[in-house]
Design a protein around this motif. Structure first.
Motif, PDB file in Angstrom:
ATOM      1  N   TYR A 276       0.583  -1.480  -0.134  1.00 37.48           N
ATOM      2  CA  TYR A 276      -0.099  -0.090  -0.046  1.00 37.48           C
ATOM      3  C   TYR A 276       1.166   0.856  -0.222  1.00 37.48           C
ATOM      4  CZ  TYR A 276      -4.546  -3.037   1.353  1.00 37.48           C
ATOM      5  OH  TYR A 276      -5.408  -4.394   0.659  1.00 37.48           O
ATOM      6  N   GLN A 277       0.453   2.675  -0.961  1.00 37.60           N
ATOM      7  CA  GLN A 277       1.635   3.348  -0.462  1.00 37.60           C
ATOM      8  C   GLN A 277       0.723   4.414  -0.801  1.00 37.60           C
ATOM      9  OE1 GLN A 277       2.993   2.759  -4.821  1.00 37.60           O
ATOM     10  NE2 GLN A 277       4.698   2.191  -4.553  1.00 37.60           N
ATOM     11  N   THR A 278       0.853   5.693  -0.029  1.00 36.44           N
ATOM     12  CA  THR A 278       0.065   6.668   0.310  1.00 36.44           C
ATOM     13  C   THR A 278      -0.371   7.630  -1.074  1.00 36.44           C
ATOM     14  OG1 THR A 278       0.808   6.581   2.428  1.00 36.44           O
ATOM     15  CG2 THR A 278      -0.194   8.505   1.743  1.00 36.44           C
ATOM     16  N   GLY A 279      -1.380   8.217  -1.045  1.00 32.84           N
ATOM     17  CA  GLY A 279      -1.758   8.682  -2.783  1.00 32.84           C
ATOM     18  C   GLY A 279      -1.665  10.062  -2.375  1.00 32.84           C
TER      19      GLY A 279
ATOM     20  N   ALA B 252      -4.989   8.507   0.388  1.00 36.25           N
ATOM     21  CA  ALA B 252      -5.372   8.188   1.055  1.00 36.25           C
ATOM     22  C   ALA B 252      -4.404   6.223   0.843  1.00 36.25           C
ATOM     23  CB  ALA B 252      -6.360   7.693   0.101  1.00 36.25           C
ATOM     24  N   GLN B 253      -4.817   4.823   0.801  1.00 34.00           N
ATOM     25  CA  GLN B 253      -4.348   3.818   0.874  1.00 34.00           C
ATOM     26  C   GLN B 253      -4.327   3.725  -0.735  1.00 34.00           C
ATOM     27  OE1 GLN B 253      -1.565   3.035   3.044  1.00 34.00           O
ATOM     28  NE2 GLN B 253      -1.784   5.700   3.644  1.00 34.00           N
TER      29      GLN B 253
ATOM     30  N   THR C 253       5.080  -2.693 -11.664  1.00 29.39           N
ATOM     31  CA  THR C 253       4.201  -2.227 -11.036  1.00 29.39           C
ATOM     32  C   THR C 253       2.915  -2.070 -11.349  1.00 29.39           C
ATOM     33  OG1 THR C 253       4.297  -0.100 -10.822  1.00 29.39           O
ATOM     34  CG2 THR C 253       5.249  -1.729  -8.277  1.00 29.39           C
ATOM     35  N   VAL C 254       1.558  -2.430 -10.987  1.00 33.84           N
ATOM     36  CA  VAL C 254      -0.163  -2.092 -11.731  1.00 33.84           C
ATOM     37  C   VAL C 254      -0.760  -1.658 -10.018  1.00 33.84           C
ATOM     38  CG1 VAL C 254      -2.033  -3.265 -12.569  1.00 33.84           C
ATOM     39  CG2 VAL C 254       0.503  -3.780 -13.171  1.00 33.84           C
TER      40      VAL C 254
END
Length: 650
Positions: free
Chosen positions: A135-138, A142-143, A158-159
């Protein structure tokens, strides 16, 4: 299988489940409801050669069915009974690489099946193997889930897993497992029943009955009584029961059984594992060259070898504690059949009753013998007795316990009463109101009399008669005649005497009193009990010995008891005198101890002289008390000898 992130939770669609769990090919034929909170269900099925019967039952009934199910098949035999285990959801996912919670989230599912081949469709077309999901922080905080893939070309890319991405799992076997697990998970959300399969070995077309006993609500009884003339009343009994079986009843025969059966349950549809002791695997190496060495030498050599190899000495093995076993937790007349310990009421006709419905059905409707009386219960009633109906059960069958509503044939409702279970032939009073026009007063005088005396080896054996004489003053109603019953519970070991006790029962004594309008009568009752008592003469109180002497019939025993009473009185007086001297001696000695402590604390002077004088006076008094105590002890010794001598002469 192509999956989209926003559509995956739909796979866990809610299954619609009704409370009516109808039998597949074993419909309910009859139901026997017990007052013990159980019901015997009988199903009927038409079968042929080597048939299989299936029935659906609520999950909470499975234990009882495994405990009690029987098959009635005249031309066949039971092969087996089978059903799903207690937790199909747990069994299904125990061998899968993902959990039931993973099915709710596409990122979690993909993360659980790392290394699986997938095809990505959408903004990008990719094929490769799953490396994992992170999970990446936008920009908006948002995650966002991001899938890492090892492509078929050997690249790692990555997708983002958003709504534009479709994921297809290329492993057909894994696809099938996901589909099966999804179906099981959906059913598990509404897992409230089990399908039981019964296999039969037998030939020919025939009808088979299946019976089992499960929990059910207790059926109740309500009575209506309308009093009439000439000592009769119309009694009507109604049964109230519910269908809580989990399915509708259609054309079902109903039998109601009254009694107090022993009812048990056990968690049979549950797995239990036997605890076993763990045998430690021996990993030590055997070296023939050192086998002949002593124990301490071998241990030292082994430690040196381990140190040389870079091994640390192993820690002592800890024994894991055992896991505790978790335990779960008025139409047609009713046909009445008297059993040895129960009464069965077979209701006429068949019934249609939906699951959850309640029905009330008449059990009996007949004229019975009754008498209107006023019952005064000793120790329970106040000033007024209760208006009651004396009901005689001459029906030939038992009456179940229940509530009784009493109507006067002329004026209507007069009150409610309770009917305990009444076997045929019994006669009981059911109280329904307070009779304020009649009053009862009671005056009880207890008496105690010694009826016989016998002395053996210094022990006196006495028989005492306890008697309670009660005078009841009964004031009748001013406006009419009354029949009053004075009732008291029987006491073990007591006898009861009074006039007209014909209405007494096994548990109660009763006295019948017929009163004219405005009449007052006095009634005497006598209760008696004989008690056997034993006392050591040397310990008996003088007053008690005197009472025994008065009751003794043998002149010689009477004389000796009076002599003993006099000696015991002197002995008691002497002991009291000695006790007084001893108490004073203890008080003076305690005062002298305080004086001695004060003397140590004061300097030389007048106060010291006063304390010395006080100590002298206290010492003189102690000397006098010692002489008095010695003299009192001599007197007591003489009286003790007299008491012992007299006792030996009996």
């Amino acid at each position: 299988m192509a999956l989209k992130r926003q559509l995956l939770p739909v796979l866990l669609f809610p299954l619609i489940c009704t409370t009516a769990l109808a039998a597949v090919n074993g419909p309910v034929k009859s139901v026997t409801l017990s007052s013990g909170g159980l019901s015997e269900i009988v199903r009927s099925a038409n079968v042929g050669d080597n048939s299989e019967i299936t029935i659906n039952v609520p999950l909470d009934q499975v234990d009882d069915i495994l405990k009690s199910l029987i098959i009635r098949d005249a031309n066949g035999k039971v092969k087996n009974l089978s059903l799903a285990g207690p937790n199909p959801l747990e069994e299904t996912f125990r061998t899968l690489p993902f959990s039931v919670d993973d099915l709710n989230s596409l990122p979690r599912l993909l993360n659980a099946v790392k290394g699986t081949g997938i095809r990505i469709s959408g903004a990008r077309e990719l094929e490769g193997s799953i490396l994992g999901v992170e999970y990446q922080t936008g920009a908006n905080g948002a995650q966002n889930a991001v899938l890492s893939i090892l492509t078929v070309k050997g690249d790692i890319t990555t997708v983002p897993l958003d709504s534009s991405v479709s994921v297809e799992i290329l492993d057909k076997t894994l696809n099938a497992k996901i589909a099966d697990a999804t179906l099981v998970a959906g059913k598990g959300a509404v897992d409230g029943s089990r399908t039981i399969k019964i296999e039969l070995d037998g030939q020919g077309t025939r009808t088979v009955d299946i019976s089992y006993v499960v929990s059910a609500p207790i059926w109740k009884t309500s009575y209506r009584m309308v009093t009439g003339e000439n000592g009769t009343a119309r009694l009507q009994a109604w049964a109230i029961f519910e269908n809580a079986s989990g399915e509708d009843w259609n054309d079902v025969s109903i039998v109601l059984s009254s009694g107090k059966p022993v009812t048990l349950k056990q968690a049979l549809h549950r797995r239990y594992w036997k605890d076993r002791a763990e045998l430690v695997v021996d990993t030590s190496a055997q070296n023939p060259a050192i086998a002949s060495l002593g124990t301490s030498r071998r241990q030292k050599l082994a430690q040196e070898q381990d140190a040389a190899a870079g091994y640390a000495a192993p820690a002592p093995e800890m024994q894991m504690p055992q896991r505790p076993i978790e335990m779960a937790p008025a139409a047609q007349q009713t046909a009445i059949e008297e059993q040895e310990v129960t009464s069965n009421f077979s209701l006429p006709g068949q019934f249609d009753l939906k699951n959850g419905e309640t029905i009330s059905v008449p059990l009996l409707d007949k004229d019975v013998k009754v008498e209107m009386v006023s019952v005064y219960q000793v120790g329970r009633s106040g000033e007024h007795p209760t208006a009651s109906v004396m009901l005689e059960n001459d029906s030939g069958s038992s009456f179940p316990q229940g509530i009784l509503t009493v109507y006067n044939g002329k004026s209507g409702y007069v009150g409610d009463a309770q009917i305990a279970g009444m076997p045929s032939g019994e006669k009981r009073a059911a109280s329904f109101a307070l009779d304020q026009k009649v009053s009862v007063g009671a005056d009880t005088k207890p008496q105690r009399m010694i009826t016989s005396i016998k002395v053996v080896d210094g022990i006196i054996h006495a028989k005492t008669l306890l008697r309670e004489v009660t005078i009841f003053t009964v004031n009748g109603a001013a406006d009419g005649d009354r029949t009053v019953l004075i009732e008291q519970e029987k006491r073990p070991g007591w006898t009861f005497r009074a006039e007209n006790t014909a209405d007494s029962t096994l548990t109660h004594d009763r006295v019948r009193i017929a009163l004219k309008a405005g009449e007052t009568r006095n009634v005497e009752t006598v209760s008696e009990q004989t008690q056997a008592e034993e006392f050591a003469l040397s310990d008996a109180a003088p007053q008690m010995i005197t009472s025994w002497a008065d009751a003794a019939e043998d002149p010689e025993v009477k004389t000796k008891l009076k002599e003993l009473a006099e000696a015991r009185m002197k002995q008691v007086d002497a002991q009291e005198a000695l006790d007084r001297v001893q108490r004073e001696y203890d008080q003076v000695a305690e005062s002298q101890d305080r004086t001695r402590e004060n003397l140590r604390a004061v300097p030389n002077g007048d106060l010291q002289s006063r304390y010395l004088a006080q100590m002298g006076e206290e010492e003189d008094r102690l000397g006098e008390l010692r002489k008095e105590r010695d003299a009192a002890q001599e007197i007591i010794g003489k009286f003790n000898e007299d008491v012992t001598r007299i006792i030996r002469t009996f």
